[in-house]
Design a protein around this motif. Structure first.
Motif, short mmCIF file in Angstrom:
data_model
loop_
_atom_site.label_atom_id
_atom_site.label_comp_id
_atom_site.label_asym_id
_atom_site.label_seq_id
_atom_site.Cartn_x
_atom_site.Cartn_y
_atom_site.Cartn_z
N GLY A 1 0.80 -1.23 0.00
CA GLY A 1 0.00 0.00 0.00
C GLY A 1 0.82 1.26 0.00
N LEU A 2 2.10 1.16 -0.45
CA LEU A 2 2.99 2.31 -0.46
C LEU A 2 3.00 2.99 -1.82
N ILE A 3 3.36 4.25 -1.84
CA ILE A 3 3.53 5.00 -3.09
C ILE A 3 5.03 5.08 -3.38
N ASP A 4 5.43 4.75 -4.60
CA ASP A 4 6.85 4.72 -4.94
C ASP A 4 7.37 6.06 -5.46
N THR A 5 6.52 6.80 -6.17
CA THR A 5 6.99 8.01 -6.87
C THR A 5 6.06 9.19 -6.61
N LEU A 6 6.67 10.33 -6.31
CA LEU A 6 5.94 11.59 -6.22
C LEU A 6 6.34 12.46 -7.40
N ILE A 7 5.35 12.95 -8.14
CA ILE A 7 5.60 13.87 -9.25
C ILE A 7 5.20 15.26 -8.81
N LEU A 8 6.14 16.18 -8.86
CA LEU A 8 5.87 17.57 -8.50
C LEU A 8 5.89 18.44 -9.76
N GLU A 9 4.75 18.98 -10.12
CA GLU A 9 4.70 19.97 -11.18
C GLU A 9 4.98 21.33 -10.53
N LEU A 10 6.19 21.81 -10.66
CA LEU A 10 6.60 22.99 -9.91
C LEU A 10 5.93 24.27 -10.39
N ASN A 11 5.56 24.32 -11.64
CA ASN A 11 4.85 25.47 -12.21
C ASN A 11 4.36 25.09 -13.60
N TYR A 12 3.44 25.87 -14.14
CA TYR A 12 3.00 25.65 -15.52
C TYR A 12 3.71 26.58 -16.50
N LYS A 13 4.47 27.53 -15.97
CA LYS A 13 5.19 28.47 -16.83
C LYS A 13 6.23 27.71 -17.65
N CYS A 14 6.45 28.14 -18.88
CA CYS A 14 7.45 27.49 -19.73
C CYS A 14 8.11 28.52 -20.64
N ASN A 15 9.38 28.28 -20.96
CA ASN A 15 10.11 29.18 -21.86
C ASN A 15 10.09 28.68 -23.30
N LEU A 16 9.33 27.63 -23.57
CA LEU A 16 9.06 27.19 -24.94
C LEU A 16 7.56 27.32 -25.20
N LYS A 17 7.19 27.23 -26.46
CA LYS A 17 5.78 27.39 -26.85
C LYS A 17 5.38 26.22 -27.74
N CYS A 18 5.55 25.01 -27.21
CA CYS A 18 5.35 23.80 -28.01
C CYS A 18 3.93 23.70 -28.55
N LYS A 19 3.83 23.37 -29.82
CA LYS A 19 2.54 23.36 -30.49
C LYS A 19 1.61 22.27 -29.97
N HIS A 20 2.17 21.21 -29.41
CA HIS A 20 1.36 20.09 -28.95
C HIS A 20 1.10 20.11 -27.45
N CYS A 21 1.56 21.14 -26.74
CA CYS A 21 1.49 21.19 -25.28
C CYS A 21 0.05 20.96 -24.79
N PHE A 22 -0.10 20.11 -23.75
CA PHE A 22 -1.44 19.81 -23.25
C PHE A 22 -1.78 20.56 -21.96
N ASN A 23 -0.88 21.40 -21.47
CA ASN A 23 -1.16 22.12 -20.24
C ASN A 23 -2.20 23.22 -20.45
N HIS A 24 -2.87 23.57 -19.38
CA HIS A 24 -3.80 24.70 -19.42
C HIS A 24 -3.04 25.98 -19.78
N LYS A 25 -3.69 26.84 -20.51
CA LYS A 25 -3.04 28.09 -20.94
C LYS A 25 -3.24 29.22 -19.94
N ASP A 26 -4.11 29.05 -18.97
CA ASP A 26 -4.45 30.15 -18.07
C ASP A 26 -3.95 29.93 -16.64
N MET A 27 -2.91 29.08 -16.48
CA MET A 27 -2.50 28.72 -15.13
C MET A 27 -1.04 29.07 -14.84
N GLU A 28 -0.44 29.96 -15.65
CA GLU A 28 0.98 30.27 -15.47
C GLU A 28 1.27 30.97 -14.15
N LYS A 29 0.25 31.55 -13.52
CA LYS A 29 0.48 32.28 -12.27
C LYS A 29 0.77 31.34 -11.10
#
Length: 444
Positions: free
Chosen positions: A120-148
């Motif tokens: 019943g243990l969790i092996d991996t924690l994924i931390l999304e530190l921010n949604y801001k990015c210095n690239l503008k990838c055409k296929h990006c699936f992140n929300h566009k209104d959450m950079e703050k």
């Protein structure tokens, strides 16, 4: 006596008499798997660190001779550092180490994960530190209104501490672009202070521009750094990322990391833009001896504005033919009681808003760390989620032959809040996979 800084480790106890441990030597890329008395002694060493305290503990348990022999092996394998010398017996407490790049290491890592999830243990924690990015990838699936939104060090520390109590061995940092978080280095340092594996998913742009930051990260011995490369042709890669010069910056960082022992991973999402040139990325990865993976299972964004990046049905078929060859594939996805994937089982993800979700981009919100803890989530909403997230509950699926060949990934459907229903993108992919590799005569 001290444990070398490049050592990552966890010990889990099955009961009072049985435990198992994993030691990863990130400098020499070696894994050690311990059980029984060696795991028991190792856990004591990690906890106490002080030689006299450890020796006293071992003597109280009538393990004096075993303890000294074990310390001798640990010193010899460059796992611990000490000026003391220890008498070695003929018995080896440490098994032969497994090199990170050996083929059988995946068997033991899979066994480790099965052991942890069975407890019943969790092996991996994924931390999304921010949604801001210095690239503008055409296929990006992140929300566009959450950079703050951006995780602070205090929030990251709390999440890591709580996840540590749930059993994690690894923390993955991602985003957006995780290196844009102002506390990025501080968070990395804290992860390694707990002897956890540190995995970084980055585009490398900041590392190229900030050599001091890169050098400090290298000194922390991250377990893995993953980059996305879309093409070895600059004009194509940079067109996809939307930033001129981005390919060269990524390649510069990879070249620098090749001078270290850090495990490098290159990933290539295969898109409509790079379908004719992605194989050159694989050749490059092979030529420099790093791990490579590609994938054409597409994830749409909430606005569906990235669909032009998706391969067509015909192009998906060709991708699978090129990758696997005809008639080499067995069915893998059946209507049964098993979980659909590892999301929520061996991993949890925390978003920049501190929402806890089963995996990256899988926006089934289990709770928010502003109002609850990971322990409470694990005991309540995560258990409810697991009851839902099994294959037999995919009531719209398994009606076609190709359903058994599906690469079902809830990422592709979650933005429409229907992750337990069939999704056109996934159905198309499964059909193309099936007709390309299993029954190509269907469409002759």
């Amino acid at each position: 006596m001290e444990i070398y800084s490049y050592i990552c480790t966890r010990t889990h106890h099955i009961d009072d008499k049985n435990s198992f441990s994993l030691i990863y030597d990130a400098r020499h890329n070696l894994y050690y798997f311990l059980k029984g008395i060696s795991s028991y002694l190792w856990d004591v060493i990690v906890e106490y660190k002080n030689y006299n305290k450890i020796k006293s503990f071992a003597l109280d348990k009538n393990l004096g001779d075993e303890f000294n022999s074990f310390l001798s092996e640990l010193k010899e394998r460059r796992i611990i550092k000490t000026d003391k010398n220890f008498k070695k017996t003929n018995f080896n407490f440490l098994s032969k180490p497994l090199n990170r790049k050996s083929s059988n290491v995946y068997y033991f890592l899979d066994k480790w994960k099965k052991l942890t999830t069975s407890l019943g243990l969790i092996d991996t924690l994924i931390l999304e530190l921010n949604y801001k990015c210095n690239l503008k990838c055409k296929h990006c699936f992140n929300h566009k209104d959450m950079e703050k939104y951006s995780i602070t060090f205090a929030e990251a520390k709390k999440a890591i501490d709580e996840a540590y109590d749930l059993g994690i061995l690894c923390v993955r940092l991602t985003g957006g672009e995780c290196t844009l978080n102002k506390d990025f280095l501080k968070i990395c340092e804290y992860i390694r202070s707990k002897r956890l594996e540190l995995c970084i998913y980055t585009n490398g742009q900041i590392f190229n521009d900030n050599k001091e930051l890169l050098n400090k990260v290298i000194e922390l011995y991250p377990t893995r750094i993953q980059f996305s490369i879309y093409s070895m042709e600059e004009n194509i890669h940079d067109y996809i990322t939307g930033v001129k010069g981005s390919l060269q910056k990524t390649l510069n960082v990879i070249q620098k990391l090749k001078e270290t022992s850090i495990f490098i991973d290159i990933a290539t999402p295969v898109l409509s833009y790079n379908k004719d040139c992605y194989k050159e990325v694989q050749k490059y990865a092979t030529s420099i001896g790093v791990e490579y993976r590609d994938n054409c299972v597409f994830t749409n964004n909430p606005e569906n504005s990235n669909l032009n990046s998706k391969l067509s049905y015909k192009e998906i078929k060709q991708f699978y033919i090129d990758k696997f060859g005809v008639n080499q594939i067995k069915p893998r996805f059946f209507k049964d009681e098993y979980s659909i994937c590892e999301a929520g089982y061996d991993r949890l993800c925390i978003t920049p808003k501190l929402d806890v979700i089963p995996c990256v981009a899988f926006e089934y919100i289990l709770g928010n760390l502003n109002s609850t803890t990971l322990e409470k989530i694990k005991e309540t909403t995560l258990e409810d989620f697991k009851k839902i997230f099994i294959r037999k509950n995919l009531t719209e699926c398994f009606n076609e032959e190709y359903c058994s060949y599906c690469h079902y990934c809830p990422d592709s459907s979650v933005f429409e809040k229907n992750f337990m229903k069939k999704h056109p993108i996934l159905c198309e992919n499964a059909k193309a996979y099936y007709n390309a590799l299993v029954c190509p005569e269907n469409e002759k």
